[in-house]
Design a protein around this motif. Sequence first.
Motif, mmCIF file in Angstrom:
data_model
loop_
_atom_site.group_PDB
_atom_site.id
_atom_site.type_symbol
_atom_site.label_atom_id
_atom_site.label_comp_id
_atom_site.label_asym_id
_atom_site.label_seq_id
_atom_site.Cartn_x
_atom_site.Cartn_y
_atom_site.Cartn_z
ATOM 1 N N CYS A 194 -4.713 -0.597 -2.424
ATOM 2 C CA CYS A 194 -4.976 -0.039 -1.087
ATOM 3 C C CYS A 194 -4.214 1.272 -0.923
ATOM 4 N N GLY A 195 -3.014 1.301 -1.484
ATOM 5 C CA GLY A 195 -2.225 2.532 -1.416
ATOM 6 C C GLY A 195 -2.853 3.661 -2.202
ATOM 7 N N SER A 249 -5.014 -7.749 1.932
ATOM 8 C CA SER A 249 -5.533 -6.457 1.475
ATOM 9 C C SER A 249 -7.007 -6.299 1.822
ATOM 10 N N LEU A 305 -5.622 4.892 -0.255
ATOM 11 C CA LEU A 305 -5.141 5.691 0.875
ATOM 12 C C LEU A 305 -4.807 7.111 0.412
ATOM 13 N N THR A 306 -4.185 7.216 -0.746
ATOM 14 C CA THR A 306 -3.900 8.544 -1.301
ATOM 15 C C THR A 306 -5.194 9.327 -1.487
ATOM 16 N N ALA A 341 0.841 -1.204 0.000
ATOM 17 C CA ALA A 341 0.000 0.000 0.000
ATOM 18 C C ALA A 341 0.875 1.253 0.000
ATOM 19 N N LEU A 383 -6.724 -5.089 5.343
ATOM 20 C CA LEU A 383 -6.218 -3.722 5.477
ATOM 21 C C LEU A 383 -7.259 -2.715 4.985
ATOM 22 N N THR A 428 -6.519 10.289 1.964
ATOM 23 C CA THR A 428 -5.705 11.268 2.678
ATOM 24 C C THR A 428 -5.771 12.638 2.019
ATOM 25 N N ALA A 488 0.600 4.009 -2.703
ATOM 26 C CA ALA A 488 0.325 5.394 -2.303
ATOM 27 C C ALA A 488 1.399 6.318 -2.856
ATOM 28 N N VAL A 543 -9.835 -2.438 7.790
ATOM 29 C CA VAL A 543 -9.480 -1.748 9.038
ATOM 30 C C VAL A 543 -9.117 -0.281 8.778
ATOM 31 N N TRP A 544 -8.644 0.024 7.570
ATOM 32 C CA TRP A 544 -8.385 1.431 7.237
ATOM 33 C C TRP A 544 -9.608 2.095 6.579
#
Lengths: 335, 321, 370
Positions: free
Chosen positions: B124-125, B156, B128-129, A76, B159, B132, A80, B162-163
């Motif tokens: 997931c990343g 994943s 997240l971007t 991740a 994750l 955020t 990101a 939970v995120w």
Amino acid sequence: MSRKSIRQAINEALALEMRRDARVVVMGEDISGGMGAPGEQDAWGGPLGVTKGLMPEFGRERVLDTPISESAFIGAAAGAAATGLRPVAELMFVDFMGVCFDQIFNQAAKFRYMFGGKAVTPLVVRTMYGAGLSAASQHSQCLYPIFTHIPGLKVVLPSSAYEAKGLLIQAIRDDDPVIFFEHKAMYDEEEEVPDEAYTIPFGEANLTREGDDVTIVAFGRMVQFANQAADKLEKDGISCTVVDPRTTSPLDEDTIIEMAEETGRVVIVDEASPRCNMATDVSALITQNAFGALKAPIKMVTPPHTPVPFAADLERAYIPSPEKIEAAVREVAAA
Amino acid sequence: MQLNREELLKAYRDMRLIREFEERVHTEFAAGGISGSVHLYAGEEASAVGFCMNLTEVDHIASTHRGHGHSIAKGCDVKGMMGEIFGRSNGLCGGKGGSMHIADLEIGMMGANGIVGAGPPLICGAALTAKTLKTGGVAIAFVGDGGSNQGTTLESYNLAKVWNLPVIFVIEDNGYADTTASSWSVGGSQTKRAEGFGLPGYRVDGHDFFAVHKVAREVIGRARAGEGPSLVHARLTRYYGHFEGDGTTYRAAGESDKARAERDCLDIFRRRVTEAALLENDQLDAIDREVLGLIDEATAEAKAAPAPAIEQLFTDVYLSY
Amino acid sequence: MSDTIHPIVMPKWGMAMTEGMVIAWHVEPGGTVEAGDEIADIETAKITNVFESPVAGTLRRLVAPTDEMVPVGALLAVVADDAVGDADLDAYVTEFQANFVPEDADDGGPEPEYVEAGGRRLRYLKMGGGGTPVVFIHGFGGDLNSWMFNQPALSEDRATYAIDLPGHGGSTKDVGEADAEEMARAVVDFLDVLNIEKAHLAGHSFGGAASLVLALRHPGRVASVTALCTTGLGDDINMDFINGFIGGKRRKDLKPVLELLVADPSLISRDMINDVLKFKRLDGAEAALTAIRDTVFAGGRQTGSLRSRLGELRMPCQVIWGRDDRIIPAHHAEGLPNGVAVHILEGAGHMAHMEKSNEVNRLLEAMASV
């Protein structure tokens, strides 16, 4: 400017960069600690307290505790990074690379090349390495040679608190993926560290000692051991140059070759296992480029080709010590 | 049906473009013009297009080794893709990635991927971007039935949960991981796996664009509203082998011919829109011709394009070194 | 005749110094010394310098061997009149050595402090107390440490302040207009915040010009002004130095540049180069230096000459220059108004206050004692 430990220097670097750039986030297991638990929040700040205090200042949105799930969260972090954040992920021990290496070496390291230069992956993976705390075979390895081997990664091995802060800020501002190695036995070591942000460029070796007789090239914690050995040898009339490459990728080949040529006698100190480590790599570099200047065979000081043992006596025998470095330098100086 | 005429035409064109692209790669590969290996998406078009029709450029997708369809559906330039597959300098990645690494981050295509199960953590990343930086974006990981068994995929799910990430996992189950049947290799059910991690799980007929589009709209809407990740299990059919050159001896005789005849997503789509008098056959035929011309051009341009300059070997490893 | 025994100990030059080494003695045991005589060469990690005897008498014992590092405060030699017996001397040395504890590195005397002045955070080092203070103002690319051989000497009878100018050392890196006027404003702000009504100024190079500007603008705040190897008195400036200093990223690039600063290049130690590198790595440092260069040395010449205005100064004023200055030529000290005392130091370059610290300290002391 005041004396700060490596732990404080790293914490300060993270805090400064998080204040400067809202895209910087940190993540990892127990990175604040106590997530979802009934007791204290920010309970740990990472297993050795390096990131403590970040969560209260920057909040849970930017200080992300993770499940024990390295494949997912290191991946991740890579994803990101490729999409606009500047994540600093903590891989608690580098020994855990086995459960997330694909995300580092097949994904983050290769995006830019595979995608024809169109990816930017400003990822930092902070990770603990090294022996000395009786952490045994699965929590004590160095493993930086493996990362150094991978094109697309940058690999950083700070040798002191000043170095750690400047190199970490550089790592966070760098647009390539960086693996930042922190030696677990060094966190309490202190020196003068400026309060402000500063950067130390990658690929520029630091000379921590300058001498005429023997050149010692040392990595990470071994720089300190080499300095200790050099100071002792100086009193006996053997003066050493100590080269701290700072980064194994990029590697400051010019300085290493130049310093090897200056003295013609070289000792390389590497805490990583002896096959295909930085000592063999640097040895090959010097013999290919400065063979004519060598006055004696290159000597490598490394651990034996064994896993890291648990028992304190065995571990002491395993780790390259200032005494072993001193003996190697004497041997090379006399040859 | 909630799609207007323009959207229907676009859906049909995207699916037809994928099909024509893959058929052409199939024949060009057989003719020896393409090196390495390619994994074709023909037959699975309704899944990629049904999901990507609901996305914009702020959204991200991660694909698999079978990535041409996802790339086209997300908006990658087909001429650049063809050049890439031929390893030419006009390729989308300058000829450095090839079929398995087609990517265009500017439009949110995070790459086909040579590693089965690599996409879910990456996506997931991306999510997240989005979360955020509050871009409003969502992120979709397309995963095969083979990839559904990787620990990365299962980690994943957890994750993302939970995120609370705006993620959709799309399991494209074409029945085979290489040669191994998903009926044998997947323990339990895909949707119950999702539910075990607290993700809503949906099943959908991946041959039916309209069914896919409907469920896609729902789960993407949930994600965009901050209501968290979901999983969609799409059953579909891969017309060719795992890779070009695969004799597919492990499949039942006539299996893919039967699917082509009875469950082809383009046929189903055409039947539905013409029977409902939403579009005319003439309109769709015109698209077929236009797409064929584009693929002819793309192929000709790829073949005519020079190989990458040798200096390209050394560039794009780092931004600075 | 006196029976006093005077210890000669390893001096502390600069905050960072913890140890030093006598390279050579200039006096034989039994020789007579006067206070101020050069008695030894002492090498530290930063620099090699001449050590002057703090006392007069007979150099009775050389205690510290040459070429051996000893801590700050360690006994180097003993001076006493001939009347003192050998047994008393031996007893003194024995007792000194038995009681000597090297200072803790963490407790190395005064530490720099910070002050908010005029919207800027300024770092400074205060030493001594009382009297009309001396304020030291470093030059382009320098910091308060450049006065390490001067500030302790001047602090015996009065308070002294060495400050980091904006853009330098530990101070804010915002340099505003990036000229000597701006630096002078920052120093005035500093004086205001610390309630220093009047001070003796000692400025080096670009800091010299800042001192002169301050004296012109605020004559009531300045008791005297000493400008060393200063900008503002002519056109010439060694742009190879200025550009090399800004552009040098590596030790080996910076070394030849820094060597331009001194008459004897061997004075430039590894630690000095590392200190410059450490400063230049700070966020904003390079931008600050570049802004100053582009303002003060636009077009490769000095701008904003103060020469025609020096005659206006009513407070005591002196100009000191190293004969071998390769950054700003010493002939810039020629043709100044009569009231300005000019001292050209032989064997010194641009860093005259380090290279000839004893002579400079005497000149500063004379000014501050008026």
